[in-house]
Write an enzyme that holds these catalytic residues in place. Structure first.
Site, mmCIF file in Angstrom:
data_model
loop_
_atom_site.group_PDB
_atom_site.id
_atom_site.type_symbol
_atom_site.label_atom_id
_atom_site.label_comp_id
_atom_site.label_asym_id
_atom_site.label_seq_id
_atom_site.Cartn_x
_atom_site.Cartn_y
_atom_site.Cartn_z
ATOM 1 N N HIS A 42 38.054 76.916 41.863
ATOM 2 C CA HIS A 42 39.391 76.321 41.710
ATOM 3 C C HIS A 42 39.342 74.875 42.205
ATOM 4 O O HIS A 42 38.346 74.455 42.817
ATOM 5 C CB HIS A 42 40.406 77.112 42.549
ATOM 6 C CG HIS A 42 40.052 77.111 44.003
ATOM 7 N ND1 HIS A 42 39.289 78.101 44.586
ATOM 8 C CD2 HIS A 42 40.300 76.206 44.985
ATOM 9 C CE1 HIS A 42 39.108 77.813 45.859
ATOM 10 N NE2 HIS A 42 39.702 76.665 46.131
ATOM 11 N N HIS A 126 37.724 67.553 44.100
ATOM 12 C CA HIS A 126 36.421 68.134 43.792
ATOM 13 C C HIS A 126 36.595 69.631 43.584
ATOM 14 O O HIS A 126 37.548 70.217 44.092
ATOM 15 C CB HIS A 126 35.436 67.874 44.946
ATOM 16 C CG HIS A 126 35.863 68.527 46.219
ATOM 17 N ND1 HIS A 126 36.767 67.937 47.079
ATOM 18 C CD2 HIS A 126 35.556 69.727 46.768
ATOM 19 C CE1 HIS A 126 36.988 68.742 48.098
ATOM 20 N NE2 HIS A 126 36.268 69.853 47.939
#
Ligand code: 2AM
Length: 183
Positions: A42, A126
């Site tokens: 995720h 990220h």
């Protein structure tokens, strides 16, 4: 006296299953690496840590006030934190997207207003693929130099999600609690 229960929370953008599988395909052999299970990959917007269950209703109301247009994300190359020599986290980056930055800032303002401390570090988007306990500069170098065979598709982002992270000896389980639509 009634015990107040706390739950571990984070806020993230969920990714399409095909993309999670494609990211899992970037794995390379690294001793001691703990790769994130593909279904759990995720994009974290904010980590809340332990929050009292009684505070979640207010938090939900404040998060639902956020107004950011939906947008698209383009995954970029791989990278690591803090650096190749002592990498602790391996990730896939994202092309800069102002709406993503605005969304993360809006979430952070809500959390601070709700009294949930946030990291001072600027948001550095990220997608974590692995966590490393030990330095492995050579293997990390090979991971970083392995170019994906195809460009990743654009990811439409229409919502963000408040997740509970349940920790157990079998690892973390991520449970979506509420989804917040973008405009
Ligand atoms: P990251 O992997 O994107 O850096 C759910 O556990 C998410 O919350 C993780 O994916 C991680 O984000 C973030 N997280 C977990 N523990 C954390 C901590 N102690 N401090 C900051 N972020 C954390």
């Amino acid at each position: 006296m009634r015990r107040v229960m706390a739950i571990r929370l984070f806020i993230a953008i969920e990714l399409p299953d095909g993309l999670k599988r494609a990211f899992a395909g970037l794995r390379t052999p690294i001793p001691g690496a703990r790769w994130v299970p593909p279904e759990q990959i995720h994009l974290t917007l904010a980590f809340l840590g332990e929050v009292e269950e009684t505070a979640v209703g207010h938090l939900h109301d404040e998060l639902s006030r956020i107004r950011i247009p939906s947008f698209k994300l383009r995954p970029a190359g791989t990278g690591c934190f803090p650096g190749r020599q002592r990498a602790r986290v391996l990730w896939v980056g994202l092309e800069p997207e102002p709406h993503l930055r605005d969304l993360a800032a809006a979430v952070q303002s809500v959390l601070l207003a709700c009294g949930i401390p946030q990291e001072e570090r600027p948001f550095s988007p990220h997608i974590t693929l692995a966590r490393l306990k030990l330095p492995a500069p050579r293997e990390v170098g090979l991971f970083l130099s392995g170019e994906p065979k195809h460009a990743f598709p654009l990811v439409p982002v229409r919502e963000f999600i408040l997740f509970q992270s349940r920790l157990s000896s079998a690892g973390a389980q991520h449970v979506p609690l509420h989804s917040f639509p973008l405009t």
